[in-house]
Design a protein around this motif. Structure first.
Motif, PDB file in Angstrom:
ATOM      1  N   ALA A 155      -1.848   7.383 -22.712  1.00 33.73           N
ATOM      2  CA  ALA A 155      -2.062   5.951 -22.931  1.00 33.73           C
ATOM      3  C   ALA A 155      -1.144   5.121 -22.036  1.00 33.73           C
ATOM      4  N   GLY A 156       0.123   5.516 -21.951  1.00 34.70           N
ATOM      5  CA  GLY A 156       1.057   4.772 -21.119  1.00 34.70           C
ATOM      6  C   GLY A 156       0.746   4.888 -19.641  1.00 34.70           C
ATOM      7  N   ILE A 157       0.380   6.079 -19.197  1.00 40.81           N
ATOM      8  CA  ILE A 157       0.075   6.276 -17.780  1.00 40.81           C
ATOM      9  C   ILE A 157      -1.214   5.561 -17.393  1.00 40.81           C
ATOM     10  N   LEU A 158      -2.171   5.443 -18.314  1.00 39.66           N
ATOM     11  CA  LEU A 158      -3.390   4.678 -18.048  1.00 39.66           C
ATOM     12  C   LEU A 158      -3.050   3.228 -17.727  1.00 39.66           C
ATOM     13  N   ALA A 159      -2.154   2.634 -18.508  1.00 37.98           N
ATOM     14  CA  ALA A 159      -1.736   1.252 -18.259  1.00 37.98           C
ATOM     15  C   ALA A 159      -0.935   1.150 -16.967  1.00 37.98           C
ATOM     16  N   TRP A 160       0.031   2.053 -16.786  1.00 36.81           N
ATOM     17  CA  TRP A 160       0.913   1.958 -15.623  1.00 36.81           C
ATOM     18  C   TRP A 160       0.151   2.188 -14.322  1.00 36.81           C
ATOM     19  N   SER A 161      -0.830   3.092 -14.314  1.00 35.36           N
ATOM     20  CA  SER A 161      -1.571   3.373 -13.090  1.00 35.36           C
ATOM     21  C   SER A 161      -2.342   2.145 -12.618  1.00 35.36           C
ATOM     22  N   LEU A 162      -2.908   1.373 -13.550  1.00 37.28           N
ATOM     23  CA  LEU A 162      -3.617   0.146 -13.167  1.00 37.28           C
ATOM     24  C   LEU A 162      -2.641  -0.886 -12.633  1.00 37.28           C
ATOM     25  N   PHE A 163      -1.530  -1.081 -13.328  1.00 38.59           N
ATOM     26  CA  PHE A 163      -0.522  -2.045 -12.893  1.00 38.59           C
ATOM     27  C   PHE A 163       0.022  -1.697 -11.510  1.00 38.59           C
ATOM     28  N   SER A 164       0.418  -0.453 -11.319  1.00 43.76           N
ATOM     29  CA  SER A 164       1.041  -0.071 -10.047  1.00 43.76           C
ATOM     30  C   SER A 164       0.039  -0.092  -8.898  1.00 43.76           C
ATOM     31  N   GLU A 165      -1.232   0.213  -9.165  1.00 40.51           N
ATOM     32  CA  GLU A 165      -2.227   0.161  -8.096  1.00 40.51           C
ATOM     33  C   GLU A 165      -2.457  -1.273  -7.636  1.00 40.51           C
ATOM     34  N   VAL A 166      -2.582  -2.214  -8.573  1.00 40.22           N
ATOM     35  CA  VAL A 166      -2.806  -3.612  -8.190  1.00 40.22           C
ATOM     36  C   VAL A 166      -1.597  -4.158  -7.425  1.00 40.22           C
ATOM     37  N   VAL A 167      -0.396  -3.931  -7.956  1.00 35.74           N
ATOM     38  CA  VAL A 167       0.808  -4.439  -7.278  1.00 35.74           C
ATOM     39  C   VAL A 167       0.965  -3.767  -5.911  1.00 35.74           C
ATOM     40  N   GLY A 168       0.835  -2.445  -5.872  1.00 38.23           N
ATOM     41  CA  GLY A 168       1.034  -1.721  -4.624  1.00 38.23           C
ATOM     42  C   GLY A 168       0.046  -2.099  -3.543  1.00 38.23           C
ATOM     43  N   ARG A 169      -1.208  -2.301  -3.911  1.00 36.71           N
ATOM     44  CA  ARG A 169      -2.211  -2.635  -2.898  1.00 36.71           C
ATOM     45  C   ARG A 169      -2.154  -4.105  -2.495  1.00 36.71           C
ATOM     46  N   CYS A 170      -1.819  -4.985  -3.425  1.00 37.97           N
ATOM     47  CA  CYS A 170      -1.657  -6.395  -3.068  1.00 37.97           C
ATOM     48  C   CYS A 170      -0.480  -6.593  -2.117  1.00 37.97           C
ATOM     49  N   LEU A 171       0.481  -5.701  -2.203  1.00 33.66           N
ATOM     50  CA  LEU A 171       1.677  -5.789  -1.381  1.00 33.66           C
ATOM     51  C   LEU A 171       1.335  -5.797   0.110  1.00 33.66           C
ATOM     52  N   ASN A 172       0.305  -5.045   0.495  1.00 33.27           N
ATOM     53  CA  ASN A 172      -0.051  -4.930   1.914  1.00 33.27           C
ATOM     54  C   ASN A 172      -1.435  -5.472   2.236  1.00 33.27           C
ATOM     55  N   VAL A 173      -2.043  -6.178   1.294  1.00 35.48           N
ATOM     56  CA  VAL A 173      -3.447  -6.556   1.487  1.00 35.48           C
ATOM     57  C   VAL A 173      -3.624  -7.519   2.662  1.00 35.48           C
ATOM     58  N   PHE A 174      -2.676  -8.431   2.877  1.00 34.63           N
ATOM     59  CA  PHE A 174      -2.813  -9.370   3.995  1.00 34.63           C
ATOM     60  C   PHE A 174      -2.468  -8.690   5.317  1.00 34.63           C
ATOM     61  N   ILE A 175      -1.469  -7.824   5.304  1.00 38.95           N
ATOM     62  CA  ILE A 175      -1.072  -7.113   6.522  1.00 38.95           C
ATOM     63  C   ILE A 175      -2.198  -6.199   6.988  1.00 38.95           C
ATOM     64  N   GLU A 176      -2.795  -5.459   6.062  1.00 35.40           N
ATOM     65  CA  GLU A 176      -3.845  -4.510   6.420  1.00 35.40           C
ATOM     66  C   GLU A 176      -5.120  -5.199   6.889  1.00 35.40           C
ATOM     67  N   ASN A 177      -5.323  -6.450   6.454  1.00 36.02           N
ATOM     68  CA  ASN A 177      -6.555  -7.174   6.807  1.00 36.02           C
ATOM     69  C   ASN A 177      -6.274  -8.323   7.765  1.00 36.02           C
ATOM     70  N   GLY A 178      -5.201  -8.183   8.565  1.00 37.38           N
ATOM     71  CA  GLY A 178      -4.827  -9.241   9.504  1.00 37.38           C
ATOM     72  C   GLY A 178      -5.943  -9.600  10.463  1.00 37.38           C
ATOM     73  N   ASN A 179      -6.599  -8.601  11.056  1.00 38.40           N
ATOM     74  CA  ASN A 179      -7.678  -8.870  12.004  1.00 38.40           C
ATOM     75  C   ASN A 179      -8.849  -9.571  11.338  1.00 38.40           C
ATOM     76  N   LEU A 180      -9.150  -9.161  10.105  1.00 33.06           N
ATOM     77  CA  LEU A 180     -10.250  -9.784   9.363  1.00 33.06           C
ATOM     78  C   LEU A 180      -9.946 -11.256   9.084  1.00 33.06           C
ATOM     79  N   LEU A 181      -8.700 -11.549   8.733  1.00 33.01           N
ATOM     80  CA  LEU A 181      -8.309 -12.926   8.440  1.00 33.01           C
ATOM     81  C   LEU A 181      -8.441 -13.817   9.669  1.00 33.01           C
ATOM     82  N   LYS A 182      -8.201 -13.258  10.845  1.00 31.29           N
ATOM     83  CA  LYS A 182      -8.260 -14.053  12.078  1.00 31.29           C
ATOM     84  C   LYS A 182      -9.679 -14.235  12.597  1.00 31.29           C
ATOM     85  N   LYS A 183     -10.551 -13.257  12.313  1.00 26.67           N
ATOM     86  CA  LYS A 183     -11.869 -13.254  12.945  1.00 26.67           C
ATOM     87  C   LYS A 183     -12.973 -13.808  12.063  1.00 26.67           C
TER      88      LYS A 183
END
Length: 264
Positions: A75-103
């Motif tokens: 139960a705890g890992i189910l909650a933590w996995s969702l939280f950590s995935e959203v935070v971890g992926r948002c952390l680099n979402v603009f950097i990883e999509n830099g070309n998309l943002l410009k074009k």
């Protein structure tokens, strides 16, 4: 704010298509895509259960069934996995999509929304697998599951607010990403996932309640493990904290998003 929501609504096909493409790339086009979504968190459960089950099972007197501790862990890992995935992926979402943002011309907020949608899709698959495992073990939470969407919404508010704020800062200060990854490691152990809170002295319990994920994880455990409604007292603080960090993220976004594109 209304304009931003309208822009996101106009971009709904882009958002849905991006979420679908991520899901297909991860699950359908990969031979073990679905398995990795489910197996990694369940492997965590298996490792911690193997090491700590004999010690911790006696600390769950409210759950007089076999495999009590693995169910509690899951139960705890189910909650933590969702939280950590959203935070971890948002952390680099603009950097990883830099070309998309410009074009391309599209609402830039669509990118974190895609991250959240993709994370929810992955977590839903994990959740369904968890329910199947619980049923096999003779434990099914039944009506208490109706509370889970409420708790998950609070979790997503918190994760999106933190992730978007930190993701914007990470564009300008790349050390932010390293610090957040380290903080997530500490955060896992500062949240009562592997242990129960009542093992700690009262002063440390109060300290751990400063962590907003503590109340959210305890609510997941209440619903999935003990089959009862979460206590609103322990959910109030995470809800208010989540609203506050989401407001902070909106403020940083308004002030910095144009500079983000220039820097990228």
């Amino acid at each position: 704010m209304n304009k931003k929501i309208d822009d996101l609504w106009q971009a709904r096909q882009f958002i849905k298509g991006s979420i679908r493409n991520e899901f297909v790339a991860r699950v359908v086009r990969s031979r073990l895509g679905f398995a990795w979504i489910v197996l990694y968190p369940l492997a965590q459960v298996a490792i911690y259960a193997f090491v700590l089950s004999a010690l911790m099972s006696a600390k769950l007197p409210g759950l007089q069934i076999a495999y009590a501790y693995p169910i509690y862990l899951t139960a705890g890992i189910l909650a933590w996995s969702l939280f950590s995935e959203v935070v971890g992926r948002c952390l680099n979402v603009f950097i990883e999509n830099g070309n998309l943002l410009k074009k391309m011309a599209f609402p830039r907020l669509a990118l974190p929304v895609v991250v959240v949608g993709s994370a929810v899709a992955n977590n839903t698959l994990l959740f369904l697998s968890v329910l199947l495992v619980f049923t096999i073990l003779g434990h099914f939470p039944a009506l208490s599951l109706l509370w889970l969407p409420v708790v998950t919404l609070i979790l997503l508010l918190l994760a999106l607010g933190l992730g978007l704020s930190l993701g914007l800062l990470n564009v300008f200060f790349r050390d932010v990403g390293q610090l957040v990854n380290m903080a997530l490691q500490f955060g896992f152990w500062l949240t009562p996932i592997v242990y129960t809170l009542d093992l700690l002295p009262p002063v440390y319990q109060r300290i751990l309640h400063v962590n907003p994920m503590t109340g959210i994880v305890q609510s997941y455990q209440a619903v999935l493990v003990f089959g009862r409604a979460p206590e609103w007292q322990i959910l109030l603080y995470p809800a208010l904290f989540g609203i506050a960090v989401l407001a902070l993220a909106a403020f940083i976004y308004r002030r910095a998003i144009d500079e983000v594109v220039d820097v990228l």
